[in-house]
Design a protein around this motif. Structure first.
Motif, PDB file in Angstrom:
ATOM      1  N   MET A  76      -9.956  10.910  -7.134  1.00 24.43           N
ATOM      2  CA  MET A  76      -9.916  10.436  -5.746  1.00 24.43           C
ATOM      3  C   MET A  76      -8.518  10.639  -5.173  1.00 24.43           C
ATOM      4  N   PRO A  77      -8.403  11.157  -3.936  1.00 18.95           N
ATOM      5  CA  PRO A  77      -7.092  11.344  -3.321  1.00 18.95           C
ATOM      6  C   PRO A  77      -6.358  10.021  -3.143  1.00 18.95           C
ATOM      7  N   LEU A  78      -5.045  10.048  -3.363  1.00 18.81           N
ATOM      8  CA  LEU A  78      -4.216   8.854  -3.211  1.00 18.81           C
ATOM      9  C   LEU A  78      -3.429   8.923  -1.914  1.00 18.81           C
ATOM     10  N   TYR A  79      -3.145   7.743  -1.339  1.00 22.66           N
ATOM     11  CA  TYR A  79      -2.256   7.684  -0.181  1.00 22.66           C
ATOM     12  C   TYR A  79      -1.522   6.350  -0.201  1.00 22.66           C
ATOM     13  N   ARG A  80      -0.420   6.285   0.522  1.00 19.85           N
ATOM     14  CA  ARG A  80       0.373   5.058   0.601  1.00 19.85           C
ATOM     15  C   ARG A  80       0.219   4.450   1.992  1.00 19.85           C
ATOM     16  N   ALA A  81       0.369   3.141   2.059  1.00 17.95           N
ATOM     17  CA  ALA A  81       0.243   2.437   3.333  1.00 17.95           C
ATOM     18  C   ALA A  81       1.082   1.169   3.308  1.00 17.95           C
ATOM     19  N   GLU A  82       1.807   0.948   4.380  1.00 15.08           N
ATOM     20  CA  GLU A  82       2.483  -0.330   4.612  1.00 15.08           C
ATOM     21  C   GLU A  82       1.493  -1.217   5.349  1.00 15.08           C
ATOM     22  N   ALA A  83       1.321  -2.458   4.913  1.00 12.91           N
ATOM     23  CA  ALA A  83       0.236  -3.273   5.452  1.00 12.91           C
ATOM     24  C   ALA A  83       0.577  -4.757   5.441  1.00 12.91           C
ATOM     25  N   VAL A  84      -0.170  -5.507   6.255  1.00 12.54           N
ATOM     26  CA  VAL A  84      -0.197  -6.972   6.197  1.00 12.54           C
ATOM     27  C   VAL A  84      -1.597  -7.377   5.760  1.00 12.54           C
ATOM     28  N   VAL A  85      -1.684  -8.261   4.783  1.00  8.97           N
ATOM     29  CA  VAL A  85      -2.981  -8.744   4.311  1.00  8.97           C
ATOM     30  C   VAL A  85      -3.522  -9.751   5.319  1.00  8.97           C
ATOM     31  N   ARG A 111     -11.585  -8.514  -5.591  1.00  6.16           N
ATOM     32  CA  ARG A 111     -11.570  -9.008  -4.219  1.00  6.16           C
ATOM     33  C   ARG A 111     -11.632  -7.824  -3.260  1.00  6.16           C
ATOM     34  N   ILE A 112     -12.236  -8.054  -2.101  1.00 10.37           N
ATOM     35  CA  ILE A 112     -12.120  -7.114  -0.987  1.00 10.37           C
ATOM     36  C   ILE A 112     -11.005  -7.626  -0.087  1.00 10.37           C
ATOM     37  N   ILE A 113     -10.060  -6.764   0.211  1.00 14.49           N
ATOM     38  CA  ILE A 113      -8.878  -7.126   0.982  1.00 14.49           C
ATOM     39  C   ILE A 113      -8.953  -6.451   2.356  1.00 14.49           C
ATOM     40  N   SER A 114      -8.860  -7.244   3.414  1.00 12.39           N
ATOM     41  CA  SER A 114      -8.767  -6.698   4.769  1.00 12.39           C
ATOM     42  C   SER A 114      -7.295  -6.559   5.123  1.00 12.39           C
ATOM     43  N   LEU A 115      -6.916  -5.361   5.548  1.00 15.22           N
ATOM     44  CA  LEU A 115      -5.517  -5.023   5.775  1.00 15.22           C
ATOM     45  C   LEU A 115      -5.319  -4.465   7.179  1.00 15.22           C
ATOM     46  N   LEU A 116      -4.200  -4.830   7.801  1.00 16.01           N
ATOM     47  CA  LEU A 116      -3.746  -4.119   8.993  1.00 16.01           C
ATOM     48  C   LEU A 116      -2.589  -3.242   8.554  1.00 16.01           C
ATOM     49  N   THR A 117      -2.799  -1.935   8.587  1.00 16.76           N
ATOM     50  CA  THR A 117      -1.788  -1.006   8.088  1.00 16.76           C
ATOM     51  C   THR A 117      -1.002  -0.382   9.225  1.00 16.76           C
ATOM     52  N   ARG A 118       0.182   0.030   8.910  1.00 18.16           N
ATOM     53  CA  ARG A 118       1.042   0.687   9.897  1.00 18.16           C
ATOM     54  C   ARG A 118       0.501   2.057  10.281  1.00 18.16           C
ATOM     55  N   GLU A 119      -0.037   2.777   9.310  1.00 17.48           N
ATOM     56  CA  GLU A 119      -0.405   4.171   9.526  1.00 17.48           C
ATOM     57  C   GLU A 119      -1.877   4.376   9.850  1.00 17.48           C
ATOM     58  N   HIS A 120      -2.742   3.498   9.371  1.00 19.96           N
ATOM     59  CA  HIS A 120      -4.186   3.756   9.428  1.00 19.96           C
ATOM     60  C   HIS A 120      -4.973   2.656  10.118  1.00 19.96           C
ATOM     61  N   GLY A 121      -4.322   1.713  10.764  1.00 19.51           N
ATOM     62  CA  GLY A 121      -5.036   0.648  11.434  1.00 19.51           C
ATOM     63  C   GLY A 121      -5.696  -0.312  10.455  1.00 19.51           C
ATOM     64  N   LEU A 122      -6.903  -0.746  10.782  1.00 19.23           N
ATOM     65  CA  LEU A 122      -7.620  -1.710   9.951  1.00 19.23           C
ATOM     66  C   LEU A 122      -8.285  -0.997   8.780  1.00 19.23           C
ATOM     67  N   VAL A 123      -7.996  -1.466   7.569  1.00 21.31           N
ATOM     68  CA  VAL A 123      -8.554  -0.872   6.345  1.00 21.31           C
ATOM     69  C   VAL A 123      -9.070  -1.999   5.464  1.00 21.31           C
ATOM     70  N   VAL A 174       3.098  -5.836   2.560  1.00 19.62           N
ATOM     71  CA  VAL A 174       3.114  -5.101   1.298  1.00 19.62           C
ATOM     72  C   VAL A 174       3.198  -3.587   1.515  1.00 19.62           C
ATOM     73  N   ASP A 175       3.660  -2.918   0.465  1.00 21.91           N
ATOM     74  CA  ASP A 175       3.605  -1.463   0.375  1.00 21.91           C
ATOM     75  C   ASP A 175       2.564  -1.135  -0.694  1.00 21.91           C
ATOM     76  N   LEU A 176       1.537  -0.377  -0.310  1.00 21.35           N
ATOM     77  CA  LEU A 176       0.398  -0.149  -1.193  1.00 21.35           C
ATOM     78  C   LEU A 176       0.221   1.324  -1.529  1.00 21.35           C
ATOM     79  N   GLN A 177      -0.378   1.550  -2.689  1.00 15.14           N
ATOM     80  CA  GLN A 177      -0.965   2.846  -2.994  1.00 15.14           C
ATOM     81  C   GLN A 177      -2.470   2.638  -3.123  1.00 15.14           C
ATOM     82  N   LEU A 178      -3.246   3.484  -2.452  1.00 22.11           N
ATOM     83  CA  LEU A 178      -4.695   3.347  -2.455  1.00 22.11           C
ATOM     84  C   LEU A 178      -5.343   4.673  -2.821  1.00 22.11           C
ATOM     85  N   ALA A 179      -6.507   4.566  -3.421  1.00 21.53           N
ATOM     86  CA  ALA A 179      -7.331   5.732  -3.715  1.00 21.53           C
ATOM     87  C   ALA A 179      -8.515   5.728  -2.760  1.00 21.53           C
TER      88      ALA A 179
END
Length: 242
Positions: A1-10, A21-33, A57-62
Motif C-alpha cells: 500500500m502506498p505511504l504518505y505523511r500528514a500533519e493533523a489534529v485528532v 480505533r477509527i481516528i477522525s483527523l483534520l489534516t493540513r494537506e488532505h482535509g478530513l481523513v 500530530v505528524d503521521l505516516q499512513l498507508a
C-alpha cells in the motif's frame, strides 16, 4: 500500500474490534481523513496516547481501500494534556473539534484554512492570556467565515446599507437595517455588535475591555448563528459554560 505523511489534529475516535480505533483527523494537506489505528487500545501500545482528541500530530499512513491505516504517529503539540485538567477549556475545545468536523462536508478535500484556524484556536485555548469562552466565540465566527458563512456586523446583510444597525438575524447573515428587519430578529445593544466585530477580527484588546453583559449577549448570538448554519444543534455546546 502506498505511504504518505500528514500533519493533523485528532478530532474524534471510536472503537473498532477488540484493540483498534477509527481516528477522525483534520489534516493540513488532505482535509478530513478517517483512518484505522491498529492495536492502540492494548496496554502495550507505544503510541495510543498520541492519537487522543486535541492532539496535534505528524503521521505516516498507508492508503487503504476503505480506510487508511496509521503506521506511525509523532506528537507535535499535546493540547490534550493541557486541556484535560480544565473543564471550561476542555468543553470549549470539544465544541471546536465538533465544529471543525461538521463544517467540512466532503472527506479528502483541501481545508488548509480550517486546519490552521483549529490549531491556532487550540493554542489560544491553552494560553492563560485568553478566556475560553472568548476564544471559542472567535473560533466559531472565523471558521464559519472560512466555510462561506461570513456574518456582517457593520453593513446591512440584506441591502448593504452602512451601519451601525441594531437588528440581528442569523438566517439573514448578520445585522439588519430597520427597513430589512425580519420578524423575530434580535435587538442587541450597540456595544454587543461591537464585541461581535471584535471577535470576528480577533481584536482582543477590544474584547477584553468589554463588559460581561455584552460578552454574554454576544455569545448567545454567536451560538444562534453557528447552529443556524450547521442546520442542527452542536451536541458539545450543551456542556460549555456560557
Amino acid at each position: 500500500m502506498p505511504l504518505y505523511r500528514a500533519e493533523a489534529v485528532v478530532l474524534r475516535t471510536h472503537k473498532l474490534g477488540e484493540a483498534d480505533r477509527i481516528i477522525s483527523l483534520l489534516t493540513r494537506e488532505h482535509g478530513l481523513v478517517r483512518a484505522v489505528a491498529k492495536g492502540v487500545r492494548r496496554t502495550t501500545s507505544r503510541w495510543g496516547s498520541r492519537l487522543e482528541p486535541f492532539t496535534h500530530v505528524d503521521l505516516q499512513l498507508a492508503e487503504g481501500r476503505n480506510l487508511d491505516v496509521i503506521t506511525q504517529a509523532e506528537t507535535i503539540d499535546p493540547f490534550s494534556s493541557r486541556l484535560g485538567m480544565d473543564y471550561e477549556r476542555y468543553t470549549a475545545g470539544t465544541a471546536m473539534l465538533e465544529t471543525a468536523e461538521r463544517l467540512i462536508i466532503e472527506e479528502r478535500q483541501p481545508a488548509l484554512q480550517q486546519f490552521l484556524l483549529l490549531v491556532g484556536g487550540l493554542r489560544a485555548l491553552t494560553s492563560p492570556e485568553r478566556r475560553a469562552g472568548q476564544v471559542l466565540d472567535s473560533y466559531f465566527l472565523r471558521s464559519l467565515s472560512v466555510a462561506g458563512y461570513a456574518p456582517s456586523f457593520d453593513a446591512c446583510a440584506r441591502c448593504d446599507a452602512p451601519g451601525p444597525h441594531r437588528w440581528f438575524n442569523p438566517s439573514a447573515g448578520g445585522v439588519l437595517c430597520s427597513t430589512c428587519r425580519l420578524p423575530g430578529s434580535a435587538n442587541p445593544s450597540g456595544e454587543t455588535i461591537t464585541v461581535l466585530g471584535g471577535l470576528l477580527a480577533g481584536d482582543w484588546p477590544l474584547v477584553e475591555r468589554s463588559e460581561p453583559r455584552h460578552l454574554k449577549e454576544a455569545s448567545g448570538l454567536v451560538s444562534a448563528y453557528l447552529q443556524w448554519h450547521l442546520e442542527r444543534n452542536l451536541r458539545s455546546l450543551a456542556y460549555v459554560e456560557r
